[in-house]
Design an enzyme around this catalytic site. Structure first.
Site, PDB file in Angstrom:
ATOM      1  N   HIS A  42      -5.886   2.715   0.911  1.00  0.00           N
ATOM      2  CA  HIS A  42      -5.165   3.871   1.459  1.00  0.00           C
ATOM      3  C   HIS A  42      -5.948   4.578   2.562  1.00  0.00           C
ATOM      4  O   HIS A  42      -5.406   4.914   3.615  1.00  0.00           O
ATOM      5  CB  HIS A  42      -4.865   4.889   0.350  1.00  0.00           C
ATOM      6  CG  HIS A  42      -4.235   4.287  -0.876  1.00  0.00           C
ATOM      7  ND1 HIS A  42      -3.255   3.330  -0.816  1.00  0.00           N
ATOM      8  CD2 HIS A  42      -4.451   4.515  -2.195  1.00  0.00           C
ATOM      9  CE1 HIS A  42      -2.886   3.000  -2.050  1.00  0.00           C
ATOM     10  NE2 HIS A  42      -3.604   3.700  -2.902  1.00  0.00           N
TER      11      HIS A  42
ATOM     12  N   ASP B 153       0.910  -1.144   0.000  1.00  0.00           N
ATOM     13  CA  ASP B 153       0.000   0.000   0.000  1.00  0.00           C
ATOM     14  C   ASP B 153       0.945   1.188   0.000  1.00  0.00           C
ATOM     15  O   ASP B 153       1.547   1.503   1.030  1.00  0.00           O
ATOM     16  CB  ASP B 153      -0.883   0.007   1.254  1.00  0.00           C
ATOM     17  CG  ASP B 153      -1.866   1.157   1.208  1.00  0.00           C
ATOM     18  OD1 ASP B 153      -1.436   2.270   0.864  1.00  0.00           O
ATOM     19  OD2 ASP B 153      -3.055   0.956   1.500  1.00  0.00           O
ATOM     20  N   HIS B 154       1.113   1.823  -1.165  1.00  0.00           N
ATOM     21  CA  HIS B 154       2.225   2.777  -1.263  1.00  0.00           C
ATOM     22  C   HIS B 154       2.033   3.978  -0.343  1.00  0.00           C
ATOM     23  O   HIS B 154       3.002   4.669  -0.015  1.00  0.00           O
ATOM     24  CB  HIS B 154       2.498   3.182  -2.722  1.00  0.00           C
ATOM     25  CG  HIS B 154       1.547   4.184  -3.281  1.00  0.00           C
ATOM     26  ND1 HIS B 154       0.380   3.834  -3.893  1.00  0.00           N
ATOM     27  CD2 HIS B 154       1.596   5.541  -3.327  1.00  0.00           C
ATOM     28  CE1 HIS B 154      -0.248   4.923  -4.297  1.00  0.00           C
ATOM     29  NE2 HIS B 154       0.469   5.988  -3.958  1.00  0.00           N
TER      30      HIS B 154
END
Ligand SMILES: NC(=O)C1=CN([C@@H]2O[C@H](COP(=O)(O)OP(=O)(O)OC[C@H]3O[C@@H](n4cnc5c(N)ncnc54)[C@H](OP(=O)(O)O)[C@@H]3O)[C@@H](O)[C@H]2O)C=CC1
Ligand SMILES: O=C1O[C@H](COP(=O)(O)O)[C@@H](O)[C@H](O)[C@H]1O
Length: 489
Positions: free
Chosen positions: A241, A178-179
């Site tokens: 996110h 999950d950047h």
């Protein structure tokens, strides 16, 4: 865990000819190399169907890097190898086995392998079971799997995918990207909360009125219309996110900063989310879709005219919602979230609105006197605290005073840096900033009933003009509680 080590590793990228590899992965691996976080004993093996050679891949890697140091780039690119590969074919895995052994011999790599799944998600299960069947995960070193989003499209498919990949990798070998968890200011949330005695005592329903989380984007769907039209903002941004941000903001202090302890606290938050029933979804969630508008003096098309998007699409490009966390700390504090494409600005920001004084003796010409803490994630990185101070030259008037702390970051999107950090975390075996299967499943279980309500066109999809901050229904959602969105620009 040695935070300065440079483990000897082979990174195997499935989907090396794709967009993500070129835009994010190659530059991030280069940045690690440049920063001395990768020793000379590393190799990258790129895989995809295209009949490329080592030379072609190295050229593409070279083009993807922006650095003036040509000698370093050349040295770096020599670590890249390419193998034409079809994830569905047995002979591909046999060839991969051979190539991996060869490069491990060349660099003296003791079988440490990161398998990075950067293909379409439909292949994730196939790749995992083939890696296992061809014993590519059985080495003298460690093997880890980095898996890209989307991780399923609902709880059932996420569970199925988990079962598939866990046949080849144990949970502690799986790194679900999950950047947002790699962004500096997202990682700073825990530090701000748990390293400052002035915030933690106030971080609860006694002092906080509401929390507002905005992830707004100016871009439309660009060339990802095909993917996006089957996904939408809820799956693309909220399930992952946004809910990760909610859990970091709401969790209790972990007893230690280990991945297990931090995860344990985040999971407690996700478990405490009050479920939204399908037939009640409109009371708590709003969906919207962008129509044409003017952005930067240019007319931009509406969502339904974007490439690879159905002209009758009811896919949401905007979501606003009110989340409730039912525990001692948060009962009664709404967590408002919103995210969307083609909005007024590219901003990711959390605003904590504190409750007003029971009696404010100072006249304030401004309507709102609330104390606000903003956690500015991007493009500006830092924190802002809005207080009330004495208006100069008067005795009984107060004015808002702003205290600013900025991480000096001129980079508009911190995504490459986020990938760089996360790949390095995986190299070191640190899973703190990756999503655990329980987090993923709980997140899907929360959004599934809302998505179910949206499957039918009976629930209104509110149009919003490109370049605005979303539909009016998003403002109404807060107005029902006597609140409003604070400006984020
Ligand atoms: N691009 C982005 O910004 C983001 C992407 N992601 C995720 O990352 C993953 C990759 O995305 P992206 O790079 O954009 O996708 P692309 O479509 O650009 O790339 C897909 C890659 O898979 C390869 N491929 C397709 N079929 C096969 C096959 N049968 N065997 C082997 N390789 C195959 C393609 O190469 P070839 O045709 O040569 O086989 C290509 O290298 C997806 O899961 C996506 O959801 C997540 C966040 C952001
Ligand atoms: O995961 C995704 O994130 C990007 C936004 O990331 P950011 O780092 O630029 O804020 C979004 O555009 C994309 O649709 C989504 O898949």
């Amino acid at each position: 865990m040695d935070l300065h080590s440079t483990p000897k590793t082979t990174i195997v990228i499935f989907g090396a000819t794709g967009d993500l590899a070129k835009r994010k992965l190659f530059p991030s691996i280069f940045n690690l190399y440049q920063a001395g976080k990768l020793s000379e004993e590393f190799a990258v093996v790129g895989l995809a169907r295209r009949e490329w050679s080592n030379f072609t891949l190295r050229e593409v890697v070279n083009e993807s890097i922006s650095s003036a140091n040509d000698d370093l780039i050349e040295k770096f690119c020599k670590h890249f190898y390419y193998l034409p590969f079809d994830v569905t074919r047995n002979d591909s895995y046999i060839n991969l086995d051979k190539l991996l052994k060869e490069v491990e011999d060349v660099y003296g790599i003791p079988g440490n392998r990161i398998f990075y799944m950067s293909t379409s998600p439909e292949f994730f299960g196939t790749i995992a079971s083939n890696l296992k069947a061809h014993q590519l995960t059985e080495t003298k070193g460690w093997t880890r799997l980095i898996i890209e989003k989307p991780f399923g499209r609902d709880a059932a498919s996420a569970e199925q995918l988990n079962n598939e990949i866990s046949q080849a990798f144990s949970e502690d070998e799986i790194y679900r990207i999950d950047h947002y968890l790699g962004k500096d200011m997202v990682q700073n949330i825990e530090v701000i909360r748990f390293a400052n005695s002035i915030f933690e005592p106030l971080w609860n329903n006694h002092y906080i009125s509401n929390v507002q989380i905005t992830l707004s984007e100016t871009l439309g769907v660009e060339d990802r219309g095909g993917y996006y039209d089957t996904s939408g903002a809820m799956r693309d941004m909220v399930q992952n996110h946004v809910l990760q941000l909610v859990s970091l903001l709401a969790m209790d202090p972990p007893i230690r900063l280990t991945p297990e302890e931090v995860r344990h606290e985040k999971i407690k938050v996700l478990r405490a989310l009050k479920p939204v029933a399908t037939d009640n979804a409109s009371e708590y969630f709003v969906r919207g879709q962008y129509i044409p508008g003017i952005m930067n003096d240019q007319e931009v098309p509406g969502y339904r005219s974007e490439e690879s998007v159905s002209p009758k699409s009811i896919t949401e490009t905007f979501v606003a919602g009110k989340l409730q966390i039912e525990n001692h700390r948060w009962t009664g504090v709404p967590f408002y979230i919103r995210t969307g494409k083609r909005l007024e600005s590219k901003t990711t920001k959390v605003i904590i609105e504190f409750k007003n004084m029971p009696l404010n003796l100072y006249f304030n010409g401004e309507k709102d006197t609330s104390n606000l803490l903003s956690i500015n994630i991007q493009p500006v990185e830092g924190i802002t605290l809005l207080l009330n101070g004495k208006k100069e030259g008067t005795s009984g008037e107060a004015v808002p005073v702003q205290l600013d702390y900025n991480n000096k970051n001129d980079d508009i999107s911190s995504t490459p840096e986020a990938y760089e950090r996360l790949i390095y975390n995986c190299l070191l075996g640190d899973a703190t900033n990756f999503a655990h299967s329980d987090e993923v499943l709980l997140s899907w279980k929360y959004v599934d009933p809302i998505l179910k309500a949206w499957q039918s066109d009976k629930v209104e999809i509110a149009e919003y003009e490109s370049g605005t901050m979303g539909p009016k229904a998003s403002d109404d959602l807060l107005a029902k509680d006597g609140n409003h969105w604070w400006p984020v620009n």
